[in-house]
Design a protein around this motif. Structure first.
Motif, PDB file in Angstrom:
ATOM      1  N   GLN A  79     -64.261 -57.466 -47.107  1.00 41.50           N
ATOM      2  CA  GLN A  79     -65.644 -58.028 -46.381  1.00 41.50           C
ATOM      3  C   GLN A  79     -66.755 -57.934 -47.097  1.00 41.50           C
ATOM      4  O   GLN A  79     -67.706 -57.091 -46.000  1.00 41.50           O
TER       5      GLN A  79
ATOM      6  N   ALA B  42     -65.321 -49.846 -44.259  1.00 43.13           N
ATOM      7  CA  ALA B  42     -65.826 -50.090 -43.212  1.00 43.13           C
ATOM      8  C   ALA B  42     -64.030 -50.425 -41.895  1.00 43.13           C
ATOM      9  O   ALA B  42     -64.040 -49.512 -40.859  1.00 43.13           O
TER      10      ALA B  42
ATOM     11  N   SER C  11     -65.124 -54.981 -42.295  1.00 42.35           N
ATOM     12  CA  SER C  11     -66.087 -55.294 -42.907  1.00 42.35           C
ATOM     13  C   SER C  11     -67.375 -54.122 -43.122  1.00 42.35           C
ATOM     14  O   SER C  11     -67.453 -53.659 -42.129  1.00 42.35           O
TER      15      SER C  11
END
Length: 459
Positions: A335, A354, A358
């Motif tokens: 994300q 990540a 994220s």
């Protein structure tokens, strides 16, 4: 100390000047003799490593950074717990110090130990070109040793003409980071530390490289680790004589030098196995007689423990923190803001890693990974799902390491940087007692700059 014994890393006396200026500028240095070409570097006060800053616990660091480079910079005080305004992270704790400008750092030094300083702007390049130095805070009652020395371990990637290689390679970002082909101790290729038989030495080890792991092997009987990341631990002998240090980590050792005069003891680095073992340093004993009365020293009593806020483990709130990505990592995407991007899309943007699936939308001012209430106790459940090791560093705090792979860690040491091996899990605990937005990142700098970084917001 015998006048005949010098030493590669003999520490200066503690500072007494009320204020000092530290200038970040370009320079040149020779890592070996005149037969080796000079290397263009970036350096604090024109030297690599920068000046050793030495104080006593309770004193105030009072220092002005002068930027004589052609790009912005800052100073981060690695391992210290200053006010957020003094932490040296651009756009979060302070504005970047522009070329020709200055920034004043002033804060109390509350814990003794071995720390270091470096930029937090374009860190992989600025550190990789030489901007780093050691900060030592002496205890009120230091241990009784004959000498206090340091070895700053580092590596450099150079060509045959001793020119530092370009930065930013995608392979470095997606694999193990920028590992150099030249290893130095205190900025030198010198590999001899003169000693005298019978000495007891405090040896401060620091890994200040971008990405290289170090594991110096001490083939001696009387070696104890007495501090990790500046924080005292009950003295213990390193397993098989190896002291593991990932980027950012430090260890204080006490060694009794009991070999005969004229002996040489070779210290090899063993981090990458016997096939890539190399000679790091040697203790070279002088021919003078051993210091008298040193044959039957008791084992070191250890350093006075730091008084830090203890996390309340029964009431602490838990947070899962998962590190993913990189080559051979199996991450399919992550994300970014309100969008889920495929791994291909992330790689095209220069992102390979990540945290909790994220990646920050803005790498300079990432959204908080965690928002914690001031004074609360927290436990972070860390998990490395990647194919590479990651030294995880939390700014502004120290944390206790509770477990590794589900097994309790003896004495639960305080750390500020902890190496997570592939497939490793660990529990760390701390009190969120220092308000501000604090960086939480991998200290392999190429990993940090390509996604493995976050902010912990404490208010």
């Amino acid at each position: 100390m015998s006048a005949a014994v010098g030493g590669l890393g003999v520490l200066p006396s503690a500072a007494r000047a009320s204020e000092r200026i530290l200038t970040a500028r370009t320079g040149s240095m020779r890592f070996a003799g005149e037969e080796v070409p000079a290397t263009d570097v970036w350096a604090y006060d024109g030297q690599v490593p920068g000046p050793v800053l030495r104080y006593r616990v309770g004193e105030v660091l009072n220092l002005t950074l002068k930027n004589a480079l052609d790009q912005p910079t800052t100073i981060h005080w690695h391992g210290l717990r200053p006010p957020i305004e003094m932490d040296g992270v651009p756009f979060i704790s302070q504005p970047p110090t522009a070329p020709g400008e200055t920034f004043h750092y002033r804060f109390a030094l509350t814990e003794s130990g071995t720390y270091w300083y470096h930029p937090h702007v374009q860190g992989s390049e600025q550190l990789g070109r030489g901007l780093k130095g050691v900060l030592v805070i002496d205890e009120e009652e230091p241990p009784e040793v004959d000498r206090d020395i340091l070895w700053m371990l580092d590596d450099w990637r150079m060509d045959a003409d001793a020119v530092i290689a370009p930065f930013g390679a995608g392979h470095d970002k997606s694999h193990a980071g920028r590992i150099g082909n030249v290893v130095t101790v205190n900025g030198s290729l010198q590999t001899a530390e003169p000693v005298r038989a019978g000495e007891r030495i405090r040896l401060r080890l620091l890994n200040t490289s971008n990405a290289r792991l170090f594991a110096p092997h001490f083939p001696m009987d009387r070696v104890w680790i007495v501090a990790l990341d500046g924080h005292p631990v009950p003295p213990y002998r390193p397993v098989e004589g190896r002291v593991w240090l990932s980027p950012g980590e430090r260890a204080d050792l006490i060694l009794d030098l009991t070999e005969e005069p004229g002996t040489t003891v070779q210290i090899d680095d063993t981090a990458y196995g016997d096939q890539r073992r190399f000679h790091l340093m040697s203790f070279v004993y002088g021919t003078e007689p051993a210091l008298p009365g040193r044959d039957n020293r008791p084992e070191p009593a250890g350093l006075t423990p730091h008084i830090l806020p203890e996390p309340d483990l029964e009431r602490a709130e838990r947070h899962e923190v998962v590190f993913e990505g990189g080559a051979m990592g199996g991450m399919h995407g992550a994300q970014m803001g309100d969008r889920f991007l495929s791994m291909r899309e992330l790689v095209e943007m220069g992102h390979f890693w990540a945290i909790n699936q994220s990646v920050p939308t803005n790498m300079m001012t990432p959204d908080p990974l965690l928002s914690l209430s001031l004074g609360s106790s927290r436990i972070l459940d860390l998990a490395n799902l990647t194919a590479f090791p990651h030294p995880i560093h939390l700014h502004g705090h120290a944390f206790r390491v509770l477990t590794v792979n589900g097994k309790p860690v003896p004495n639960r040491p305080w750390r500020d940087t902890f190496l997570l091996w592939p497939d490793m899990t660990a529990e760390i605990a701390f009190v969120a007692d220092n308000p501000g937005q604090w960086m939480f990142h991998c200290h392999i700098l190429e990993h940090q700059e390509s996604g493995m970084m976050a902010v912990v917001d404490i208010a």
